[in-house]
Structures are given as structure tokens and as C-alpha cells.
Design a protein around this motif. Structure first.
Motif, PDB file in Angstrom:
ATOM      1  N   GLN A 143       0.802  -1.217   0.000  1.00 21.74           N
ATOM      2  CA  GLN A 143       0.000   0.000   0.000  1.00 21.74           C
ATOM      3  C   GLN A 143       0.836   1.269   0.000  1.00 21.74           C
ATOM      4  N   ALA A 192      -6.926   3.886   2.726  1.00 22.56           N
ATOM      5  CA  ALA A 192      -6.113   3.021   1.875  1.00 22.56           C
ATOM      6  C   ALA A 192      -5.933   1.646   2.505  1.00 22.56           C
ATOM      7  N   ALA A 200      -9.702   5.874  -1.361  1.00 22.80           N
ATOM      8  CA  ALA A 200      -9.001   6.162  -0.109  1.00 22.80           C
ATOM      9  C   ALA A 200      -9.175   7.614   0.291  1.00 22.80           C
TER      10      ALA A 200
END
Length: 334
Positions: free
Chosen positions: A62, A287, A265
Motif C-alpha cells: 500500500q 487506503a 481512499a
């Protein structure tokens, strides 16, 4: 002038209002849902999901999407969309590999990639801010142009990184150390400080909350709009540079798949921590919510399309929550 665009802060010694259950869920509901999701997956898959290796993989995977989400919230804070950021990431990744494979030193590869990002941001700002083209149309056109340049540069085939030195920028070979996490953390702190602790952040939010009122207050809105597009493209190009190092290859269609998660996100972030405002820590939480959901579903054996459906539903829920929070804020002030 400043007092017209900054929120009143409690005086020293003034008691803070305690949050009721409804207010608590409004502000921290996304975090509660993230914790709930982690708990459910951990109970359902105790041998695979809650392991240190899997959790570290989620954080590392991520890191680059978080950087792109940070790029998204800068124009959003100013009241505009930049739909070219994923395309900038894709072309920057391809450009980085091409420059590196041509024998260019890494500092020059990075410099060339960032200069490209600055140029794209400047072009976006010119057409949106100076010419007055709708940001949706202008940045979507830029994304389409970059998609065509991807095919030109890759000649329609997978491009593979040849430099091992470049690959070591984001991870340590033969170990679980992921350097890419450090890059993301530094940028998270920088953008947080920029938005929350500097006049730039206050004026940028003022531009997004009401451009005519901000102009009357003396804010040079065009300057802050331009800065948001330039900084967004700069962050996206750096994310592409890191992606080239981390993945080691780039397909000609790279880029568009990163756009929806970045905005999901960002809008999830606007529904938590500071509801109604695009904020850095809320975006990071958003996220990871998307990442945990996709990772857990994959470990459970769900097909690839399920992750796309999850991201789409999350985006709809996030935008809906942001709209509801904004309406409640307006009704509460009237």
C-alpha cells in the motif's frame, strides 16, 4: 484576513466537548470498520491473515497507492479533481525503466522522472486554471495522451528493468525489509504538515471551500490551484519511479488501475478523523481499509473481480458518507 479562513480553536483551559456515540461514529466509523474487518479476517483465517509476513506485505503493497492517494487529495482540497495522476504514475514508471535501461545514472533517472511530473502538472494547471477548461475534461485528456505515449515508449510490450541497483531502492534483496514503506511514511508526514500546519494548507482549503469568498479575503486562489496540480503530478511521478523499482517491470497499460483506489481512499479519508475535509491520516486509514478488504478476500479464495467490486462499493460508500457529513455540517451551522 487569516481569521476569515481559519477555524476557531478552544481557548487554553477551555473544556473540550465530549463526543457522543453518533458523533464518534461519524468521526471514527471508518477506523472502527477497519478494526472490525481485521478482526473478522483474523478469526476466519488465523493461520494466514494475522501473520507478520502478511501484515507487512499489506503495508508494503500500500505504500505506493498511499503516495498516489496523497496526490489525489491536494487538488481535492482545492475543490478540483485530477484524473491524470494514475496515468502520470504509469508513464513515469515506464519512463524510469527506459531511462535506466539506456544507461542513465539513477540520480538523473529520478530527476528526469520528476521533471516530467512537473511539466504535466504545469500543463494541467495551465488548461484548468488559465484557460478555464473543466478539470474533469482537462485531466482526463491528459490521461488519454499519456496512455498513448505508454504504447509509444513500450511499443506495446512489457518493459523490464535491467538495473539491480534501481531495484534495491525499494527493498533489500533476500530479506523482508521494505524500504518503500519509509518513502511513503516520510511523504505522509510532509503532506500532513503542509496541509495542517502551514498557511499553504489553510489557503488551499479556503480555495476549495469557497473560491469567491477566498478571493475576497485576499487569497490568490489561482496560485494555490496551480500548486495543487503541480504537486499532485510531482507525487504521482515519484510514485511511478518507486513502482518501477519495486515491480521491476511495466506493462504498456500501466496506470488506470491505480486511479479508483486512490480516490476511494481519499473519500474514505474525508469521512473519518476530520469528517468533511480531505485529510492525510484519514486517507491512510482509507487506503488500508481497501487493502485489508482485498487481501482478506483474496486469502479466502475470492476471484479477482471480487476485489474490484469491493473497491467500487467502498468508493460509493465513501462518497455517500462524505456528502452526508457535509450536509449535517451545513444544517448544524444554519
Amino acid at each position: 484576513m487569516v481569521s476569515t479562513i481559519t477555524k476557531a480553536r478552544p481557548k487554553p483551559g477551555q473544556a473540550r466537548t465530549r463526543l457522543g456515540p453518533a458523533a464518534f461514529l461519524t468521526r471514527y466509523g471508518v477506523i472502527v470498520f477497519l478494526v472490525l474487518l481485521v478482526t473478522i479476517f483474523a478469526l476466519l483465517m488465523p493461520r494466514t491473515f494475522p501473520t507478520s509476513g502478511n501484515l507487512m506485505a499489506i503495508v508494503a503493497d500500500q505504500s505506493i497507492p498511499i503516495i498516489l492517494a496523497l496526490a489525489a487529495i491536494l487538488p481535492l482540497a482545492a475543490g478540483e479533481f485530477d484524473l491524470s495522476i494514475a496515468a502520470v504514475l504509469g508513464f513515469s514508471s515506464i519512463l524510469s525503466i527506459a531511462l535506466s535501461n539506456a544507461g542513465m545514472p539513477l540520480p538523473l533517472v529520478l530527476a528526469g522522472t520528476l521533471v516530467f511530473g512537473l511539466l504535466v502538472g504545469a500543463v494541467n494547471a495551465f488548461f484548468v486554471v488559465k484557460i478555464g477548461i473543466n478539470a474533469f475534461i482537462g485531466t482526463l485528456a491528459m490521461a488519454t495522451i499519456l496512455a498513448g505515449l505508454n504504447l509509444l515508449l513500450t511499443r506495446g510490450s512489457l518493459m523490464t528493468l535491467e538495473s539491480e541497483e534501481f531495484a534495491r531502492l525499494t527493498s533489500v534483496p533476500g530479506s523482508r525489509i521494505q524500504i518503500v514503506i519509509a518513502y511513503a511514511l516520510v511523504l505522509v508526514l510532509v503532506i500532513w504538515y503542509l496541509l495542517e500546519r502551514t498557511p499553504f494548507g489553510r489557503y488551499l482549503r479556503a480555495t476549495g471551500m469557497g473560491r469567491p469568498a477566498a478571493r475576497l479575503s485576499g487569497v490568490r486562489t489561482e496560485r494555490y490551484l496551480t500548486s495543487s496540480f503541480v504537486l499532485a503530478a510531482l507525487l504521482a511521478s515519484f510514485a511511478g519511479f518507486l513502482l518501477a523499482s519495486r515491480s521491476g517491470s511495466a506493462p504498456p497499460t500501466l496506470g488506470p488501475e491505480f486511479l479508483l483506489p486512490a480516490y476511494a481512499a481519499a473519500f474514505l479519508g474525508a469521512a473519518t478523523i476530520r469528517p468533511g475535509f480531505f485529510n492525510v491520516w484519514g486517507t491512510v486509514v482509507g487506503a488500508f481499509l481497501l487493502a485489508v478488504g482485498s487481501n482478506g478476500l483474496t486469502l479466502m479464495g475470492a476471484q479477482t473481480w471480487v476485489a474490484n467490486v469491493f473497491n467500487g462499493v467502498a468508493l460509493l460508500a465513501a462518497v455517500s458518507a462524505s456528502v452526508i457529513v457535509a450536509r449535517r455540517g451545513v444544517s448544524g451551522r444554519t
